[in-house]
Structure formats: structure tokens, C-alpha cells
Design a protein around this motif. Sequence first.
Motif, PDB file in Angstrom:
ATOM      1  N   SER A  94       0.821  -1.212   0.000  1.00  0.00           N
ATOM      2  CA  SER A  94       0.000   0.000   0.000  1.00  0.00           C
ATOM      3  C   SER A  94       0.853   1.259   0.000  1.00  0.00           C
ATOM      4  N   MET A  95       1.953   1.248   0.758  1.00  0.00           N
ATOM      5  CA  MET A  95       2.791   2.438   0.841  1.00  0.00           C
ATOM      6  C   MET A  95       3.386   2.802  -0.512  1.00  0.00           C
ATOM      7  N   LEU A  96       3.729   1.798  -1.314  1.00  0.00           N
ATOM      8  CA  LEU A  96       4.238   2.084  -2.662  1.00  0.00           C
ATOM      9  C   LEU A  96       3.176   2.769  -3.505  1.00  0.00           C
ATOM     10  N   TYR A  97       1.954   2.265  -3.457  1.00  0.00           N
ATOM     11  CA  TYR A  97       0.862   2.877  -4.222  1.00  0.00           C
ATOM     12  C   TYR A  97       0.539   4.271  -3.694  1.00  0.00           C
ATOM     13  N   PHE A  98       0.524   4.423  -2.368  1.00  0.00           N
ATOM     14  CA  PHE A  98       0.249   5.741  -1.785  1.00  0.00           C
ATOM     15  C   PHE A  98       1.325   6.744  -2.188  1.00  0.00           C
ATOM     16  N   ALA A  99       2.594   6.327  -2.130  1.00  0.00           N
ATOM     17  CA  ALA A  99       3.691   7.230  -2.485  1.00  0.00           C
ATOM     18  C   ALA A  99       3.610   7.637  -3.953  1.00  0.00           C
ATOM     19  N   ALA A 100       3.290   6.669  -4.833  1.00  0.00           N
ATOM     20  CA  ALA A 100       3.156   6.998  -6.255  1.00  0.00           C
ATOM     21  C   ALA A 100       1.982   7.946  -6.478  1.00  0.00           C
ATOM     22  N   GLY A 101       0.862   7.694  -5.788  1.00  0.00           N
ATOM     23  CA  GLY A 101      -0.289   8.576  -5.912  1.00  0.00           C
ATOM     24  C   GLY A 101       0.004   9.973  -5.398  1.00  0.00           C
ATOM     25  N   ALA A 102       0.704  10.067  -4.265  1.00  0.00           N
ATOM     26  CA  ALA A 102       1.055  11.376  -3.714  1.00  0.00           C
ATOM     27  C   ALA A 102       2.004  12.124  -4.637  1.00  0.00           C
ATOM     28  N   ALA A 103       2.942  11.401  -5.256  1.00  0.00           N
ATOM     29  CA  ALA A 103       3.869  12.045  -6.195  1.00  0.00           C
ATOM     30  C   ALA A 103       3.128  12.600  -7.405  1.00  0.00           C
ATOM     31  N   LEU A 104       2.185  11.825  -7.924  1.00  0.00           N
ATOM     32  CA  LEU A 104       1.392  12.311  -9.057  1.00  0.00           C
ATOM     33  C   LEU A 104       0.567  13.530  -8.664  1.00  0.00           C
ATOM     34  N   PHE A 105      -0.057  13.470  -7.492  1.00  0.00           N
ATOM     35  CA  PHE A 105      -0.884  14.589  -7.052  1.00  0.00           C
ATOM     36  C   PHE A 105      -0.038  15.857  -6.876  1.00  0.00           C
ATOM     37  N   THR A 106       1.179  15.695  -6.369  1.00  0.00           N
ATOM     38  CA  THR A 106       2.046  16.855  -6.139  1.00  0.00           C
ATOM     39  C   THR A 106       2.552  17.455  -7.447  1.00  0.00           C
ATOM     40  N   LYS A 107       2.982  16.588  -8.366  1.00  0.00           N
ATOM     41  CA  LYS A 107       3.621  17.073  -9.586  1.00  0.00           C
ATOM     42  C   LYS A 107       2.635  17.354 -10.715  1.00  0.00           C
ATOM     43  N   LYS A 108       1.465  16.706 -10.697  1.00  0.00           N
ATOM     44  CA  LYS A 108       0.510  16.836 -11.813  1.00  0.00           C
ATOM     45  C   LYS A 108      -0.843  17.324 -11.319  1.00  0.00           C
ATOM     46  N   ARG A 109      -0.847  18.182 -10.306  1.00  0.00           N
ATOM     47  CA  ARG A 109      -2.115  18.597  -9.708  1.00  0.00           C
ATOM     48  C   ARG A 109      -2.922  19.529 -10.611  1.00  0.00           C
ATOM     49  N   ASN A 110      -2.309  20.069 -11.649  1.00  0.00           N
ATOM     50  CA  ASN A 110      -3.032  20.912 -12.599  1.00  0.00           C
ATOM     51  C   ASN A 110      -3.433  20.150 -13.859  1.00  0.00           C
ATOM     52  N   ASP A 111      -3.272  18.848 -13.816  1.00  0.00           N
ATOM     53  CA  ASP A 111      -3.549  17.991 -14.970  1.00  0.00           C
ATOM     54  C   ASP A 111      -4.643  17.001 -14.575  1.00  0.00           C
ATOM     55  N   ALA A 112      -5.720  16.941 -15.368  1.00  0.00           N
ATOM     56  CA  ALA A 112      -6.852  16.063 -15.038  1.00  0.00           C
ATOM     57  C   ALA A 112      -6.428  14.607 -14.950  1.00  0.00           C
ATOM     58  N   ILE A 113      -5.635  14.136 -15.900  1.00  0.00           N
ATOM     59  CA  ILE A 113      -5.243  12.725 -15.893  1.00  0.00           C
ATOM     60  C   ILE A 113      -4.288  12.440 -14.734  1.00  0.00           C
ATOM     61  N   GLY A 114      -3.498  13.455 -14.313  1.00  0.00           N
ATOM     62  CA  GLY A 114      -2.636  13.269 -13.150  1.00  0.00           C
ATOM     63  C   GLY A 114      -3.437  13.111 -11.875  1.00  0.00           C
ATOM     64  N   LEU A 115      -4.491  13.925 -11.721  1.00  0.00           N
ATOM     65  CA  LEU A 115      -5.358  13.809 -10.552  1.00  0.00           C
ATOM     66  C   LEU A 115      -6.094  12.473 -10.546  1.00  0.00           C
ATOM     67  N   LEU A 116      -6.584  12.080 -11.714  1.00  0.00           N
ATOM     68  CA  LEU A 116      -7.301  10.810 -11.808  1.00  0.00           C
ATOM     69  C   LEU A 116      -6.364   9.642 -11.534  1.00  0.00           C
ATOM     70  N   GLY A 117      -5.133   9.733 -12.032  1.00  0.00           N
ATOM     71  CA  GLY A 117      -4.155   8.686 -11.767  1.00  0.00           C
ATOM     72  C   GLY A 117      -3.785   8.611 -10.297  1.00  0.00           C
ATOM     73  N   ALA A 118      -3.645   9.766  -9.650  1.00  0.00           N
ATOM     74  CA  ALA A 118      -3.314   9.786  -8.222  1.00  0.00           C
ATOM     75  C   ALA A 118      -4.413   9.113  -7.407  1.00  0.00           C
ATOM     76  N   PHE A 119      -5.667   9.455  -7.702  1.00  0.00           N
ATOM     77  CA  PHE A 119      -6.775   8.844  -6.968  1.00  0.00           C
ATOM     78  C   PHE A 119      -6.839   7.340  -7.221  1.00  0.00           C
ATOM     79  N   THR A 120      -6.647   6.932  -8.479  1.00  0.00           N
ATOM     80  CA  THR A 120      -6.709   5.512  -8.819  1.00  0.00           C
ATOM     81  C   THR A 120      -5.641   4.721  -8.074  1.00  0.00           C
ATOM     82  N   LEU A 121      -4.425   5.245  -8.005  1.00  0.00           N
ATOM     83  CA  LEU A 121      -3.342   4.544  -7.317  1.00  0.00           C
ATOM     84  C   LEU A 121      -3.605   4.453  -5.811  1.00  0.00           C
ATOM     85  N   ILE A 122      -4.026   5.557  -5.205  1.00  0.00           N
ATOM     86  CA  ILE A 122      -4.294   5.548  -3.763  1.00  0.00           C
ATOM     87  C   ILE A 122      -5.432   4.584  -3.436  1.00  0.00           C
ATOM     88  N   ASN A 123      -6.466   4.590  -4.256  1.00  0.00           N
ATOM     89  CA  ASN A 123      -7.595   3.691  -4.018  1.00  0.00           C
ATOM     90  C   ASN A 123      -7.198   2.231  -4.227  1.00  0.00           C
TER      91      ASN A 123
END
Length: 359
Positions: free
Chosen positions: A75-104
Motif C-alpha cells: 500500500s505504501m508504494l501505491y500511496f507514495a506513487a499517488g502522492a507524487a502524481l498529485f504533487t507534480k501533476k495537480r493541474n492535470d486532469a489525468i494526473g489527478l485521476l491517476g493519483a486517486f486511482t493509485l491511492i484507491n
Amino acid sequence: MIQIARWGVAGISAVCAAMYAVAVPQFYRELRDHCVYSECEAFYNPPPGLDWLGAHGITPTAWALAYTLLYVLFSMLYFAAGAALFTKKRNDAIGLLGAFTLINLGSTFIPVMDVLKQQGPYLKLGAQSVGALGMAGFILFCGTFPNGKFTPRWTGWSLGTIIVLRVPGMIAPGTWVDIQREFAVFLAWFIVWVGSLLVLIIYRYRVVLSPIERLQTKWAIYGLIVALGGLAGWTAAYLMNKPAWDGNPYLLYVLEVGIHCSMCAIPVTLLIALMRFRLWNIDPIVNRSLVYGVLTLCIVVLYGGTVGYLGLMFQTSGSWVVSLVATGLVAVLFHPLRLRLQRMVDRWTYGERGIRWRR
């Protein structure tokens, strides 16, 4: 609009992570106090039993801790990847969707959240809703990757139909909204919606996407194939000799480690694809993966088939002579088989011109 989406993803992901944090200690206690002795709803593996644990010098605490740590690390690997996407791609729709998908996915792929379904109707509904939202996010992510756009226009209607038919049954399983109550219907619907997603992905790849977006898609698909291939391979190995696996808790733990290590390919390749980190041509990696993946499968089948055939012929099993003959046959055929597979994969990957160039 993107700001609303950002706050929505952050809020839902925070709720998901909070529920996961609550579930982990409860899951550990459930494994230690109940799942050791008898089958339980929160865990799918057969119980090892106190006799087996005592014979191998393992305490219920150590057994429960081993599984809990495995799932938490996953889970921590998925959470870290999701958090990285949210931080770096927070202005990008697919980045936000990818972050949520990974965390979930990091919360719901493992059985930890299932323990909440035993803690009353509200927590059960919450856990089921988190899983349903994750499925909706996964479908949207696959259908709009990597640019986050509903192109062509019918993409939105297609994805919306799949979500409307699939998701309500996850929130209220077994009710009239669950179209997968019967196994035959489940199998047919699974083929339909997965097939529809695949057709959409292939169409977008061939017609809609730019060259750099196609390269991003290759990375994502490669990670998905590695993950699902590992999941299918480990599951097939388990089903081929289910009694032996069920009777050996060591093997069951190896099975869990193998499956979850395979699934770790998804966050790694998605980070590479969406952040465009060293987004080099993936074709050579796919080429080598196919060659050695198929070669490994051929060697396993050849060795197992040879041992089984000679064992039946000479009415013996486990003989070192039979194993030696099978090993020798594999050693003799390994190099020509690898060359043959390499030529076949080269032809599929690069075409005839690519084969001549590589030579």
C-alpha cells in the motif's frame, strides 16, 4: 474546474487513507486472534492452525505480522506513487485521476479494508463505496489515458455506461442493481466491459494519440501486462495444485509475495509515463520481456512434461535419473529455443526490416 477536481480528489483520497489507517490494526488483530484458527471473512487464505505454527516455531503474532507488513508495504508504494502524481501533476486532469486511482487501488486490492465490513452497516457501506469509487476512477483513467480527454466524443458515453452498469452493484452487492449476481452473468459482463475498454484503448492509440502519447500508453500497458501476467501466472500455479498450496502456509505466503510484487509494476510504469521521466523507447524492454517470459513458460512446461511422461513410463516419481534427463533436455534445447523465440518476437516487434537492421 481543475481546482474543484483537485479538492475532490484530495478529500476522497484522504477519506480512503483514513479508513485504511483505521483498518490496519483491526486487520492485524483479526488475523492474530481468529484467522489463525478458522476461516474468516476478512482473509481469504486457509488458516494455518496452531499445530502447524507450533511445529514450525511460528507464533500467531509473527504470522499475522508477516501478512500485515506485506500488505502495508504494498500500500505504501501505491500511496507514495499517488502522492507524487498529485504533487507534480495537480493541474492535470489525468494526473489527478491517476493519483486517486493509485491511492484507491493501494487500499482496496489487498484484503485489509474487508475487516471494516464486519464493524457495522455504516463502515461496511463506506468500504464498499470506496471500492466502487475506485472502480469508477479506474475505468475513467483507462479510457482517457494519457491526455485526460474524452476523444472521440462517444468515449464519455461509453465509459459512463460501463460505470453506471458496473459500480452500483459494488455498493449494494446481491441486490437488484447488482447485474453480476449470477456467475454466468458476471463472466459475460466482465468480458463485455473489459473488452470495451480494450477496444477503446486500441482505437485511441491508433487514431487519436500523438507519438509522445503513444509512448506513454506503451509504458502504462507494459506495466499492466506485467502485473496481470504475474497475477494470472501465480493464480494458475495455485489452481494447478491447490491442495498442496493450501496445505503449506509457507507456499501461500510466497504466493502472496509473488502476486503483490507483480502488481508493483503498475505504479512504477504509471509514474514513468505520466511524469515523462526518462521516457525512452520501451520496445526493447517489451521485446526482452516477451522473449524471456515465453522462454520461462516453455522451460517449465518442457521440464514438467518430461518428468511426468518419464515417471508414467517407468512407473516412478521423484527419481534423480528422471530429473537429470529432464534437466539435460532443457539444457540442450535452451539455446535454439531462445533464438527461435527471439526471431519470432523481433518479427512481431520490428517487422522484417527491423530484423534485417538488427542483424
